[in-house]
Write a protein that holds these residues in place. Structure first.
Motif, PDB file in Angstrom:
ATOM      1  N   ARG A 196      -3.813  -4.102 -13.594  1.00 45.44           N
ATOM      2  CA  ARG A 196      -5.005  -3.450 -13.946  1.00 45.44           C
ATOM      3  C   ARG A 196      -4.586  -1.983 -14.033  1.00 45.44           C
ATOM      4  N   ARG A 197      -3.551  -1.478 -13.416  1.00 42.33           N
ATOM      5  CA  ARG A 197      -3.234   0.067 -13.581  1.00 42.33           C
ATOM      6  C   ARG A 197      -1.979   0.087 -14.638  1.00 42.33           C
ATOM      7  N   GLY A 358       4.474  -4.106   3.053  1.00 42.99           N
ATOM      8  CA  GLY A 358       5.718  -3.699   3.683  1.00 42.99           C
ATOM      9  C   GLY A 358       6.791  -4.987   3.648  1.00 42.99           C
TER      10      GLY A 358
HETATM   11  P1  NAP Z   1       0.723  -6.076  -3.202  1.00 41.46           P
HETATM   12  O1  NAP Z   1       1.916  -5.373  -3.392  1.00 41.46           O
HETATM   13  O2  NAP Z   1      -0.242  -5.280  -2.403  1.00 41.46           O
HETATM   14  O3  NAP Z   1       0.193  -6.192  -4.901  1.00 41.46           O
HETATM   15  C1  NAP Z   1      -1.247  -6.576  -5.195  1.00 41.46           C
HETATM   16  C2  NAP Z   1      -1.383  -6.166  -6.521  1.00 41.46           C
HETATM   17  O4  NAP Z   1      -2.570  -6.688  -6.894  1.00 41.46           O
HETATM   18  C3  NAP Z   1      -1.404  -4.635  -7.157  1.00 41.46           C
HETATM   19  O5  NAP Z   1      -1.033  -4.617  -8.020  1.00 41.46           O
HETATM   20  C4  NAP Z   1      -2.756  -4.667  -6.955  1.00 41.46           C
HETATM   21  O6  NAP Z   1      -3.306  -3.455  -7.961  1.00 41.46           O
HETATM   22  C5  NAP Z   1      -3.347  -5.978  -7.574  1.00 41.46           C
HETATM   23  N1  NAP Z   1      -4.714  -6.234  -7.396  1.00 41.46           N
HETATM   24  C6  NAP Z   1      -5.755  -6.483  -6.428  1.00 41.46           C
HETATM   25  N2  NAP Z   1      -6.832  -6.630  -6.621  1.00 41.46           N
HETATM   26  C7  NAP Z   1      -6.904  -6.759  -7.869  1.00 41.46           C
HETATM   27  C8  NAP Z   1      -7.769  -7.397  -8.786  1.00 41.46           C
HETATM   28  N3  NAP Z   1      -8.923  -7.739  -8.425  1.00 41.46           N
HETATM   29  N4  NAP Z   1      -7.664  -7.348 -10.191  1.00 41.46           N
HETATM   30  C9  NAP Z   1      -6.346  -7.212 -10.400  1.00 41.46           C
HETATM   31  N5  NAP Z   1      -5.313  -6.755  -9.789  1.00 41.46           N
HETATM   32  C10 NAP Z   1      -5.681  -6.555  -8.569  1.00 41.46           C
HETATM   33  O7  NAP Z   1       0.611  -7.440  -2.728  1.00 41.46           O
HETATM   34  P2  NAP Z   1       1.944  -8.718  -2.902  1.00 41.46           P
HETATM   35  O8  NAP Z   1       2.490  -8.737  -4.381  1.00 41.46           O
HETATM   36  O9  NAP Z   1       0.909  -9.979  -2.550  1.00 41.46           O
HETATM   37  O10 NAP Z   1       2.889  -8.426  -2.014  1.00 41.46           O
HETATM   38  C11 NAP Z   1       2.581  -8.375  -0.475  1.00 41.46           C
HETATM   39  C12 NAP Z   1       3.743  -7.585   0.393  1.00 41.46           C
HETATM   40  O11 NAP Z   1       4.787  -8.471   0.192  1.00 41.46           O
HETATM   41  C13 NAP Z   1       4.175  -6.332  -0.390  1.00 41.46           C
HETATM   42  O12 NAP Z   1       4.264  -5.301   0.619  1.00 41.46           O
HETATM   43  C14 NAP Z   1       5.333  -6.663  -1.178  1.00 41.46           C
HETATM   44  O13 NAP Z   1       6.172  -5.627  -1.418  1.00 41.46           O
HETATM   45  C15 NAP Z   1       5.980  -7.654  -0.157  1.00 41.46           C
HETATM   46  N6  NAP Z   1       7.086  -8.461  -0.926  1.00 41.46           N
HETATM   47  C16 NAP Z   1       8.163  -7.989  -0.913  1.00 41.46           C
HETATM   48  C17 NAP Z   1       8.968  -8.694  -1.525  1.00 41.46           C
HETATM   49  C18 NAP Z   1      10.453  -8.177  -1.753  1.00 41.46           C
HETATM   50  O14 NAP Z   1      10.944  -7.544  -1.035  1.00 41.46           O
HETATM   51  N7  NAP Z   1      11.243  -9.058  -2.566  1.00 41.46           N
HETATM   52  C19 NAP Z   1       8.619  -9.997  -2.386  1.00 41.46           C
HETATM   53  C20 NAP Z   1       7.404 -10.500  -2.407  1.00 41.46           C
HETATM   54  C21 NAP Z   1       6.367  -9.674  -1.467  1.00 41.46           C
HETATM   55  P3  NAP Z   1      -3.898  -2.039  -7.389  1.00 41.46           P
HETATM   56  O15 NAP Z   1      -2.609  -1.657  -7.135  1.00 41.46           O
HETATM   57  O16 NAP Z   1      -4.478  -1.600  -8.672  1.00 41.46           O
HETATM   58  O17 NAP Z   1      -4.741  -2.287  -6.180  1.00 41.46           O
END
Ligand code: NAP
Length: 451
Positions: A196-197, A358
């Motif tokens: 979305r961004r 994180g």
């Molecule tokens: P995240 O990093 O918080 O990303 C969520 C994404 O969803 C963001 O881009 C957010 O955009 C978008 N979003 C939220 N609400 C939305 C909406 N209504 N419509 C459209 N887009 C929306 O969450 P995640 O991917 O679930 O990961 C969770 C955590 O686990 C993170 O800290 C991640 O780094 C970690 N993780 C790490 C690894 C790795 O190290 N390999 C792998 C998997 C997960 P905005 O930014 O605009 O809010």
């Protein structure tokens, strides 16, 4: 004097790091680590992508904690059902809830109930062999040629990458054979990541993005015109460099293509015959630091939609829960009760404490913070003097037979042996019945460490 006894609920990284901090503390303490599943390690086992063995190798360190003297693993015990949170609080000097955040957030747009619109969380759990999702494969229409993944975080990137990877690459993972077979023979040709961004705001990390450059039979499509010239922030600058490399890379006849759609948000999911067929996207732009809609819409064909927009926790038994924040209310890890005061003996760590953010290692400092307060609180009073027999009696009286640490080792050995039979390092056992059956041979002892 008997040691203090602490229950840790959840054996993912946050629970195991909490246990580690407890046994390393100045307190004489024994720890019972509970898990709803027969297997330890939470999201390391069921969330970290199967093609990320280096991250998964953290279990080598985590297992050393579960094997410490004074630590018991009690798997297949559902806190809140088999034993209540109140009972645990009475049976232990303290209880730390490290129950994570297991539910994928919704998009809240029309059409989300259509078949083929799925949570990335569920998709990850299915391909990771989570026993709650053993039969979920049917709900993922992998015959679809075009798949939309909504979100710009690492989970979105994980699911997108696994959808475009070749059968040979997937065969190097620990996925259960039936999952591998479905993914390897999927009809997917195009995966669209909807963010979305802009690229400068994406929450993907550069290391994970760089992996896409190594997929030599997968094309990537992104509009290089949307890439800002650079960034003062080194993490953003690193991402922009990888995006530029992806945009300029030529893949002759890409088997599959990953498309990045920046500045786009889904406003409606469109269906045919009850199943999703397209996503209506609206262009967005930045105005005064906020994302605003432009009113300009396009429809993108999609036979499957995976929403990957973050997670939230779910309430555990009678433990206070903040519905708005989607996590347990706390002050520096001390759970806050309905009267606004710290609830005696109740603590929280990990995603249930700070929300889903994180990497795995972030939970170490988070757990240490909670344990620091817990140790201060317990040091001010003598241990209750209860032994492990009391909780064992409560569970046995209800017919609950915890999976012991040795029971888990038996599952571990069986998975390695199944994998080796197929020329792979390990294949996961994906169903409850077999997990319990394999563990049962060792159910006589509730843990390694003396309690
Ligand atoms: P995240 O990093 O918080 O990303 C969520 C994404 O969803 C963001 O881009 C957010 O955009 C978008 N979003 C939220 N609400 C939305 C909406 N209504 N419509 C459209 N887009 C929306 O969450 P995640 O991917 O679930 O990961 C969770 C955590 O686990 C993170 O800290 C991640 O780094 C970690 N993780 C790490 C690894 C790795 O190290 N390999 C792998 C998997 C997960 P905005 O930014 O605009 O809010």
């Amino acid at each position: 004097m008997n040691p203090y006894r602490v229950a840790v609920v959840g054996s993912g990284p946050a629970g195991v790091y909490t246990t580690d901090a407890l046994v390393r503390s100045a307190l004489d303490v024994s720890v019972d680590v509970y898990d709803r599943l027969p297997t330890p390690y939470g999201l390391v086992r069921y969330g970290v992508a199967p093609d990320h063995p280096r991250i998964k190798s953290i279990v080598v360190a985590l297992r050393k904690v579960l094997e410490r003297d004074g630590v018991r693993f009690l798997g297949d015990v559902h806190v809140g059902r088999d034993v209540t949170t109140r009972e645990l609080a009475e049976l232990y000097d303290a209880v730390v809830f490290a129950t994570g955040a297991s539910v994928g957030r919704r998009l809240a747009v029309p059409g989300e109930e259509l078949a083929g619109v799925c949570s990335a969380t569920d998709f990850v759990a299915w391909y990771s062999g989570h026993p709650d999702h053993a039969h979920a494969g049917e709900s993922f229409p992998l015959e679809a040629e075009s798949v939309v993944v909504v979100g710009a975080g690492n989970v979105a990137l994980d699911v997108a990458r696994l959808l475009v990877k070749s059968a040979a690459d997937l065969a190097r993972t620990d996925m259960p054979p039936h999952v591998l077979d479905r993914l390897a023979h999927s009809g997917v040709r195009d995966v669209h990541l909807v963010c979305r961004r802009g690229p400068q705001h994406a929450k993907f990390t550069a290391k994970e993005l760089r992996e896409l450059l190594e997929l030599h039979d997968v094309g990537t499509e992104l509009d290089a015109g949307l890439l800002p010239a650079g960034s003062q922030d080194p993490l953003t600058a690193a991402n922009l460099k990888v995006f530029a490399d992806l945009a300029s890379r030529e893949v002759p006849a890409g088997r599959r293509t990953l498309h990045f759609h920046f500045w786009s948000r889904p406003v409606e999911l469109l269906g045919e015959g009850g199943a999703v067929s397209a996503v209506r996207l609206e262009r967005t732009r930045e105005a005064g630091g906020a994302v605003v809609a432009t009113g300009e819409v396009t429809d993108l064909r999609a036979g499957m939609v995976l929403r990957s927009v973050g997670y939230h926790s779910t309430p555990v038994g009678a433990l206070p829960f903040d519905e708005d924040l989607g996590r347990v209310p706390h002050d520096a890890g001390r759970v806050i009760g309905p009267d606004g005061r710290a609830l005696d003996g109740h603590y929280v760590a990990g995603w249930a404490k700070r929300g889903p953010s994180g990497v795995v290692g972030t939970n170490r400092a988070c757990a240490a913070g909670t344990v620091a307060g817990l140790v201060t609180d317990l040091a001010a009073r003598p241990p209750r003097g209860a032994g492990p027999d009391e909780v064992d009696r409560v569970l046995a009286g209800r017919g609950v037979r915890p999976v012991t640490y040795d029971g888990w080792l038996s599952i571990d050995a069986e998975e390695e042996s199944r994998g080796q039979g197929l020329g792979r390092a390990r294949t996961k056992i994906p169903d409850w019945e077999t997990l319990r059956h394999v563990a049962a041979a060792h159910a006589d002892r509730p843990g390694r460490g003396a309690a």
